[in-house]
Design an enzyme around this catalytic site. Sequence first.
Site, short mmCIF file in Angstrom:
data_model
loop_
_atom_site.label_atom_id
_atom_site.label_comp_id
_atom_site.label_asym_id
_atom_site.label_seq_id
_atom_site.Cartn_x
_atom_site.Cartn_y
_atom_site.Cartn_z
N ASP A 32 0.86 -1.19 0.00
CA ASP A 32 0.00 0.00 0.00
C ASP A 32 0.89 1.23 0.00
O ASP A 32 1.86 1.29 0.76
CB ASP A 32 -0.90 -0.01 1.25
CG ASP A 32 -2.07 0.95 1.15
OD1 ASP A 32 -1.84 2.14 0.84
OD2 ASP A 32 -3.21 0.53 1.41
N GLY A 37 -4.91 5.17 2.15
CA GLY A 37 -4.94 4.38 3.37
C GLY A 37 -4.14 5.03 4.48
O GLY A 37 -3.60 6.13 4.33
N ILE A 53 1.80 -0.33 -6.31
CA ILE A 53 1.83 -1.70 -6.83
C ILE A 53 2.55 -1.80 -8.17
O ILE A 53 2.91 -2.89 -8.60
CB ILE A 53 0.40 -2.27 -6.97
CG1 ILE A 53 -0.45 -1.43 -7.92
CG2 ILE A 53 -0.26 -2.40 -5.61
CD1 ILE A 53 -1.79 -2.05 -8.24
N TYR A 142 -14.53 5.01 -14.38
CA TYR A 142 -14.27 4.14 -13.23
C TYR A 142 -14.99 2.80 -13.39
O TYR A 142 -14.40 1.72 -13.22
CB TYR A 142 -14.74 4.84 -11.95
CG TYR A 142 -14.75 3.97 -10.72
CD1 TYR A 142 -13.59 3.72 -10.00
CD2 TYR A 142 -15.95 3.40 -10.26
CE1 TYR A 142 -13.62 2.93 -8.86
CE2 TYR A 142 -15.98 2.61 -9.14
CZ TYR A 142 -14.81 2.37 -8.44
OH TYR A 142 -14.83 1.58 -7.32
N GLU A 269 -25.44 11.65 -11.97
CA GLU A 269 -25.38 10.73 -10.83
C GLU A 269 -26.41 9.62 -10.98
O GLU A 269 -27.56 9.85 -11.37
CB GLU A 269 -25.63 11.48 -9.52
CG GLU A 269 -25.55 10.58 -8.30
CD GLU A 269 -25.85 11.32 -7.00
OE1 GLU A 269 -25.51 10.78 -5.94
OE2 GLU A 269 -26.41 12.43 -7.05
#
Length: 321
Positions: A32, A37, A53, A142, A269
């Site tokens: 991470d 985070g 990553i 996304y 939305e």
Amino acid sequence: MKRILVTGGAGFIGSHAVDAFIQDGYEVLVIDDLSSGSDANLNPKARFECTSIDSARAAETLRAFRPEAIFHYAAQIDVRKSAADPVLDAQLNIINSLRLLELGLNNGLAYFAFASSGGAIYGEPQSGPQDETHPERPCSPYGVAKLSIDKYLASFHHYRGLKSCSMRFSNVYGPRQNGKGEAGVVALMIGQGLKGQPLRVNGKGEQTRDFVYVKDLARAARLILRHQPQGVLNLGTGIETSIAQLAHILQERFAVPPGISHAPAIHGEQFRSVLDSTLAKKVIDWEPVTRLGHGLQETTDWFSSLAPAAPRPQKHIRVSQ
């Protein structure tokens, strides 16, 4: 299996999965970069590499660890950012995932679980709750990226024999969720409530979401590792809650001034989102067990513990669902 790699294991959802794996006695490596985070979320019994990553350091660490399973939670999760910069979103959510897959397969990987999305992939329901056969109509970059990895995993299974599960989550909430910036609506409202502010709702608040508690998803990860299903699984509650309903529940919790602060509706939305998780019950014997009232109580208690000097009294949530 003994060695599990969890990407994004210091993040909101990933850290709860790490806790479950550690509790079951697995050797866990967390990769991470702490961009979203926190090291406060890390389980002290997990090995941790603070890097992205796609870095050489991550590749070297993975080769040395040789994970038998990977649970891939690391991602760019902001839908608006994906629309503003779809190239960057594709780099982070598609290319980096493919590199991780290739690296894992070259170093002993036998199972791959991917944190996908239900609402972002299915789009507006033709009927609800939406099961895994519902048409896939992502409206955002996304959602397109999440669906792309789902399809890549199907092809990796066909051509290379890799077993995998695409975990299509509904709207996740719970302790450790980021309450800053473009985060989940529960965390944002709790942050407003802790400051004694009116809770903000976009539009009329009639849009609905399927709120699933993060610890229920950690239990799902445990069961997925145990049963190793192949394919797509919805993980949600099958219950729709409007944003206005959510605001009223949390208003009582924080005793904030009556009324809601209405902001303009967000263009494009999604209006409804609710998932049917019948297949998960059949395949891995999973179903959500946390009622919304109880989950919100635990979530607000956790946020309150970070800000003990909340300016207003709080009440216990009394809502059954």
